[in-house]
Design an enzyme around this catalytic site. Structure first.
Site, PDB file in Angstrom:
ATOM      1  N   GLU D  54       0.813  -1.219   0.000  1.00  0.00           N
ATOM      2  CA  GLU D  54       0.000   0.000   0.000  1.00  0.00           C
ATOM      3  C   GLU D  54       0.848   1.271   0.000  1.00  0.00           C
ATOM      4  O   GLU D  54       0.488   2.254  -0.645  1.00  0.00           O
ATOM      5  CB  GLU D  54      -0.954   0.017   1.196  1.00  0.00           C
ATOM      6  CG  GLU D  54      -2.155  -0.910   1.077  1.00  0.00           C
ATOM      7  CD  GLU D  54      -1.869  -2.330   1.518  1.00  0.00           C
ATOM      8  OE1 GLU D  54      -0.697  -2.633   1.844  1.00  0.00           O
ATOM      9  OE2 GLU D  54      -2.811  -3.143   1.546  1.00  0.00           O
ATOM     10  N   HIS D 123     -10.828  -4.580  11.016  1.00  0.00           N
ATOM     11  CA  HIS D 123     -11.353  -4.698   9.660  1.00  0.00           C
ATOM     12  C   HIS D 123     -12.700  -4.015   9.489  1.00  0.00           C
ATOM     13  O   HIS D 123     -13.370  -4.239   8.498  1.00  0.00           O
ATOM     14  CB  HIS D 123     -11.509  -6.179   9.267  1.00  0.00           C
ATOM     15  CG  HIS D 123     -10.199  -6.840   9.012  1.00  0.00           C
ATOM     16  ND1 HIS D 123      -9.333  -7.179  10.012  1.00  0.00           N
ATOM     17  CD2 HIS D 123      -9.588  -7.199   7.863  1.00  0.00           C
ATOM     18  CE1 HIS D 123      -8.256  -7.734   9.490  1.00  0.00           C
ATOM     19  NE2 HIS D 123      -8.383  -7.765   8.193  1.00  0.00           N
TER      20      HIS D 123
HETATM   21  C1  LIG Z   1      -2.043  -4.295   4.889  1.00  0.00           C
HETATM   22  C2  LIG Z   1      -3.090  -5.188   4.331  1.00  0.00           C
HETATM   23  N1  LIG Z   1      -3.379  -5.120   3.018  1.00  0.00           N
HETATM   24  C3  LIG Z   1      -4.305  -5.936   2.483  1.00  0.00           C
HETATM   25  C4  LIG Z   1      -4.979  -6.831   3.260  1.00  0.00           C
HETATM   26  C5  LIG Z   1      -6.037  -7.742   2.656  1.00  0.00           C
HETATM   27  N2  LIG Z   1      -5.521  -9.110   2.554  1.00  0.00           N
HETATM   28  C6  LIG Z   1      -5.756 -10.016   3.506  1.00  0.00           C
HETATM   29  S1  LIG Z   1      -5.000 -11.474   3.206  1.00  0.00           S
HETATM   30  C7  LIG Z   1      -4.360 -10.893   1.762  1.00  0.00           C
HETATM   31  C8  LIG Z   1      -3.517 -11.780   0.891  1.00  0.00           C
HETATM   32  C9  LIG Z   1      -2.330 -12.275   1.615  1.00  0.00           C
HETATM   33  O1  LIG Z   1      -1.583 -13.101   0.784  1.00  0.00           O
HETATM   34  P1  LIG Z   1      -0.408 -13.967   1.404  1.00  0.00           P
HETATM   35  O2  LIG Z   1       0.470 -13.085   2.223  1.00  0.00           O
HETATM   36  O3  LIG Z   1       0.219 -14.740   0.334  1.00  0.00           O
HETATM   37  O4  LIG Z   1      -1.140 -14.904   2.459  1.00  0.00           O
HETATM   38  P2  LIG Z   1      -2.175 -16.080   2.177  1.00  0.00           P
HETATM   39  O5  LIG Z   1      -3.529 -15.474   2.373  1.00  0.00           O
HETATM   40  O6  LIG Z   1      -1.952 -16.599   0.813  1.00  0.00           O
HETATM   41  O7  LIG Z   1      -1.868 -17.067   3.236  1.00  0.00           O
HETATM   42  C10 LIG Z   1      -4.729  -9.573   1.540  1.00  0.00           C
HETATM   43  C11 LIG Z   1      -4.345  -8.771   0.381  1.00  0.00           C
HETATM   44  C12 LIG Z   1      -4.667  -6.856   4.634  1.00  0.00           C
HETATM   45  N3  LIG Z   1      -5.304  -7.680   5.468  1.00  0.00           N
HETATM   46  N4  LIG Z   1      -3.715  -6.045   5.137  1.00  0.00           N
END
Ligand SMILES: Cc1ncc(C[n+]2csc(CCOP(=O)(O)OP(=O)(O)O)c2C)c(N)n1
Ligand SMILES: Cc1ncc(C[n+]2csc(CCOP(=O)(O)OP(=O)(O)O)c2C)c(N)n1
Ligand SMILES: [Mg+2]
Ligand SMILES: [Mg+2]
Lengths: 340, 356, 340, 356
Positions: D54, D123
């Protein structure tokens, strides 16, 4: 601490069965909103956590259930938390993305990347107060693009903090393929931040365990942080009710509201060139295809480990786990029903 | 009783606290130099310089506190909190609530803030009103040496995260580093009583909130924190010459607010003037209007705040900050606005009593 | 664009003389607060900027003077900005850490690391609107530990943005040695984020220029971002009036207020062990020693380049620059005096 | 006139704007999926998924706007703005001022916000009051489809950075993704008139600020944005049954505030009730108290806001958010507090007129 093959199997199976029960409760509408499971990642979590001892800390992301279960949190209290009950682990205040267990030094965050700084803070407290303890950070490969996580690897390196950074790489960030949004190589990146980096197939819990052993030993000895990059598959997509999986599994039902606008948009006058629109539709199709391939197949860490055991060993573990999880679910639900 | 500068007072209180509690650790950028004396006495393991990674080390402060330390995390200037706001908004402030009250975050964040020395709009903000919005954190803004030392102890003793905001115009070393740089003869309108003063021989904490009535006034009540308090005192002198009896309340903490003390003064004067170096809208000034109304008071109201990005040009900067002239003008307008109606409604109590 | 040896010399000398004039005005109290100069870094800045063309953008940090001067900003308007005058470059509103020149697509920030994202944004606009243009980000080595900068290298890599990330490494972050707070290797880190990485001695402007040429060519061709790691020395420390340099240069005067409390603190009962306190005092001494060594010596890019020219070439450049800077200072001050 | 959902309205307005202005680009996490229709029509170069970075991509949005684009940067949830707040507080909001007015930042930040579906305190925040504090940015919070589409156009056309805050309880796809996940029969008290409604055939922008009086009321004025507006409308119905005639003002933008419209209503009722899903202190509710006092009004005042970290437990969550029952209670207290005194002071104008 479980260090034998059956022990690892038990750790994983306990988590698997527990998360399946959670999924059922969620599907029944008893648990609210987002629910991210670790099904498919158990090999990574178990392989690392089996080396932890009392006083070690865990910094968790939005997939905190499995680590907490494997560290021995009270199952009923965790379920009660998911149900939003005042006698839950966090008195119903945190919920599944914000799980805290002070007795286990375990803290979660729903903010992607936040487990990095959190692990550093625990590790700093260890340096002062509990010199032989370590802190483990769990996060996904997508989190490796979040600045605070990269910063925290560097911080751990320059302060020689006893942190093990564990990257569970399922190749996906919600709907975005990690490759598309990740430059370079994650191990090289971690090394460029001063960590000792290790790559491993996360569906092989024993391989994870043996690499993790090295990383944790380094940390306990004051040799600083490691970065474990472990691959995995996750059959449930991003969270329960993942819309991509819903489309894949029920294309007719789910697409009827989506295909119309999509086709209309793709065919509207004004917009990108035909080639670019075709590329976009291709991307959408590829995304669904990828989602359709989200099954464990040969990559289920639980099944892989099961194959290494005798059927007698397996059966003991399975029976114990089945019994334990069923009892926890019963207790968690009964006390709600009793109160109602 | 001793006399010392604002900066010395904070250091002295820290020396006392750190000597008696080994769990207190200090970290932040350049602390080996900025806190050289603490560094020399307590060693690098307790006074650690960091990379320029505010998100990582402020986030680490949260769990360090949860892990048993009493960290004092330094963010050089409050403007830079913006790069690490997540650690405060989503973590420090929320862990106690999320854990059902089972886990606390006794972290102090020490932050330099404030303007008036020509460093420009990205380096002179106040931002305490913004930070105070999030439930779960406390924000203190001392205006003089005695309060600075005492509030540092209060912050350390508190089980909640406390943002300790130190005004750069009051802390001589910041002014020397950032503004003078060894030059002499430059004038920043440093309020003397804020930069130097009498302090106790042994430091003790003061309760939060505990606003202090620095000057009782019959006609209107001026409220502020930090440097603005001194601007109010200066304005009060000038107003006295105009025959206006203006009181001054030093809030000392922005959050929680000492509603009782403020409302008790307001009940007498029915006129509220907020002088605030923070942004005008959606912040401290508005909150004070709200708490007055909630207490059933109907004060005439004026606020003298920062209304836009702080200009670099010193001359315009001085005009934009709440200075005595602006405060006097606003006070005069308040006086002419209307005669306060006889007190018809008694105010109700909204926060615990100030304790002094 | 100046591509010959004399041209590079002129670019650097112009910046050097201009910044010296700025230092004088600052010392005289006519410029307020912090003033960070680029003296010693001119080889890096000139070597990169000489390849820029119309429409290229610059994202600057707290040392924006040199890049703006070398890109041809109006010197009088820049000085007037430093003097806080309404007819300055930013109408006296920005000041030296917040310099903006829309006609040069040049934006500054006093927030460490912010030039990374800023360069990406310019580069994204280029991709859409000016496909052959590039964006350059300047920052120090300390900024490489700021998350947003690392994020931005990755972003540029995955979007193939035409960005050249230029790290001016003077080894110091205010008073903190970069080594102490930086894990791993910066080029490896940048590669791990997907950038093409180059290392170069920043005091050799021609070496910088030839490496930068490659990086900028890659960017213009749509091959994505590069990371140039260039070393330098900075004789004026962090900013004008740097307290460490003041101590080094006037130990008796500056230390009398500092040594007393320091000795008292180091000798107080309660505190760290004797060994740790000695280590602390050693660190303080080392810090001052390092500050004492902050001179350019053989690393002055201007002098190094001068040696490559004939004395005739040199003299032409020097005379022109002297005249130009003097005229600018005169004009800037005169209009203030005229108004007063 | 057509009928559509809140989410469709925004998409439809975006389709219209993007088709006519090629400078509009959209980027953010997962936009190829979340904005699948835009992606299909305008291609990946204009609808780009980002890394989870972000700070980088919001910061890039600022200079992309300065470089000639009209970026719409998506931050998935406002809670995550905390990791990138610097791009807004120190950059987007300040470039115009810093450049002496020579450079503008026509960026839109599209952000999902708000609670009421059981996702927990990290959230479900609102945070518009916090973001509105910083001079130089605008913040809009539409409460229904027609406003959502129109305000998206307003945001795009504006030369200043505008935060477009889209409530997750009103946008059906967010609720489906985050709350239901394909499950049926769960109830989130979605306000129908907010989630679906009549919209114009062709979108036009509306001026900012332009509060809308949704219901005139003689006895008290209830003010809010987003979902809270609907809670107020619901409360107004119940109050009518109790014989209380309550008006409802939808601010539509938090910053700038449409002071004139609010004060015109208040001048009639002398009673102000703010219902706000954002935090209670130092935010929108306080600001409204301040602008009323500044206008010379002396309203009786109540605020129904979020006072602590939002609980995960749905039952407690509902209590903590401003619901109709809490609003009715507060309104009843307002009515009993005092009889409004006859209007003695006319209010002075503080912002440009609402324009409708
Ligand atoms: C700072 C922030 N940006 C966006 C999100 C929304 N979000 C939650 S999980 C996720 C994807 C995370 O991907 P990864 O780190 O690969 O973890 P996975 O869910 O695949 O285990 C996103 C974009 C968030 N929770 N926090
Ligand atoms: C986010 C942020 N943190 C801290 C600072 C204070 N600060 C200004 S310059 C600086 C050191 C920068 O070091 P480096 O990046 O190496 O650049 P140099 O000054 O050496 O050119 C620091 C810590 C800041 N301006 N912004
Ligand atoms: Mg992933
Ligand atoms: Mg440096």
């Amino acid at each position: 601490m479980q260090s034998d093959g059956a022990g690892l199997y038990a750790l994983m199976l306990r988590s698997r069965r527990f998360e399946e029960a959670v999924a059922d409760l969620w599907s029944a509408g008893r648990i609210s909103a987002e629910m991210h499971l670790s099904i498919g990642e158990e090999g990574i979590v178990a392989g690392v956590l089996q080396h932890l001892v009392d006083g070690d800390a865990m910094a968790l992301d939005h997939r905190g259930t499995a680590p907490l279960v494997m560290r021995g949190v009270d199952l009923v209290s965790l379920l009660r938390e998911f149900l939003g009950e005042p006698d839950g682990l966090c008195h119903g205040m945190g919920g599944h993305m914000h799980l805290f267990a002070p007795e286990l030094l375990a803290a979660s965050s729903g903010i992607v990347g936040a487990s990095g700084p959190a692990a550093c803070g625990f590790a700093l407290a260890h340096q002062h107060l509990r010199p032989n303890n370590v802190a483990v950070a769990f996060f996904g490969e997508g989190a490796m693009n979040q600045g605070m996580l990269m910063e925290s690897i560097n911080l751990a390196a320059v302060w020689s903090l006893p942190v093990v950074f564990v990257c569970k790489d399922n190749g996906m960030c919600i709907t975005t393929p990690a490759k598309k949004v990740t430059g370079g190589d994650l191990c090289q990146r971690a090394e460029g931040l001063g960590a000792f980096a290790i790559s491993v197939d996360g569906s092989d819990v024993q391989a994870v365990a043996s690499h993790a052993e090295k990383a944790i030993r380094r940390a306990r000895r004051g040799h600083g942080p490691s970065f474990i990059h472990a691959t995995c598959k996750r059959p449930d997509g991003h969270f329960l009710g993942d819309p991509l999986l819903r489309i894949v599994r029920n294309p007719v039902g789910e697409l009827k509201s989506k295909v119309g606008p999509l086709a209309k948009a793709a065919a509207s006058v004004q917009g990108a060139s035909v080639g670019r629109r075709a590329a976009s539709l291709g991307s959408v199709a590829a995304m669904l295809t990828r989602a359709g391939k989200m099954h464990l197949a040969g990559h289920d860490p639980v099944i892989r480990q099961a194959k290494r055991l005798t059927s007698a060993e397996r059966e003991v573990v399975e029976a114990t786990v089945r019994e334990e999880v069923a009892a926890a679910v019963r207790a968690a639900i009964d006390s709600t029903e009793a109160r109602a | 009783m001793r006399e010392m500068t604002y900066a010395q007072a904070i250091e002295d209180a820290l020396m006392q606290a750190m000597a008696s509690d080994p769990r207190i650790v200090v970290f932040g950028e350049d602390v080996h130099a900025i806190r050289m004396n603490l560094f020399a006495r307590f060693g690098e393991s307790r006074v650690r310089p960091t990379p320029i990674s505010e998100s990582a080390f402020l986030g680490a402060g949260v769990t360090a506190a949860m892990g048993g330390l009493r960290p004092i995390v330094e963010i050089m200037m409050v403007d830079f909190v913006a790069v690490a706001a997540d650690a405060l908004i989503n973590h420090a402030a929320k862990v106690e609530a999320f854990s059902g009250g089972r886990w606390k975050v006794p972290m102090v964040v020490r932050i330099a803030c404030g303007g008036g020395y020509g460093d420009g709009g990205q380096h002179e903000q106040a931002l305490w009103g913004l930070l105070a919005q999030v439930p779960g954190m406390k924000v203190v803004v001392p205006s003089n040496p005695a309060d600075a030392g005492a509030l540092m102890l209060s912050a350390i003793e508190d089980e909640a995260p406390v943002l300790f905001m130190e005004h750069k115009l009051l802390a001589d070393y910041w002014l020397d580093y950032l503004a003078d740089g060894g030059r002499t003869g430059l004038d920043y309108q440093v309020p003397e009583a804020g930069a130097r003063g009498v302090v106790p021989d042994t430091w003790g904490s003061i309760p939060i909130p505990a606003a202090q009535v620095l000057r009782a006034g019959r006609d209107l009540t001026m409220v502020g924190v930090g440097v603005a308090v001194h601007r109010c005192l200066e304005a009060a002198e000038r107003l006295a010459e105009l025959g206006i009896d203006a009181g001054v309340v030093d809030l000392r903490s922005v959050s929680p607010l000492d509603v009782d003390t403020v409302c008790a003064e307001l009940a007498k004067t029915q006129r509220l003037l907020v002088a605030d170096e923070d942004y005008k809208h959606f912040g401290l000034a508005g909150e004070l209007a709200a708490v007055a109304l909630e207490a059933g008071l109907q004060p005439a109201f004026q606020r003298v705040c920062v209304e836009r990005t702080i200009p670099y040009d010193r001359r315009r900067e001085v005009e934009v900050l709440p200075n005595a002239a602006r405060i006097v003008d606003a006070a005069t307008m308040l006086m002419s606005a209307r005669t306060p109606s006889p007190l018809s409604v008694t105010h109700t109590s909204h926060s615990r009593s100030p304790g002094h």
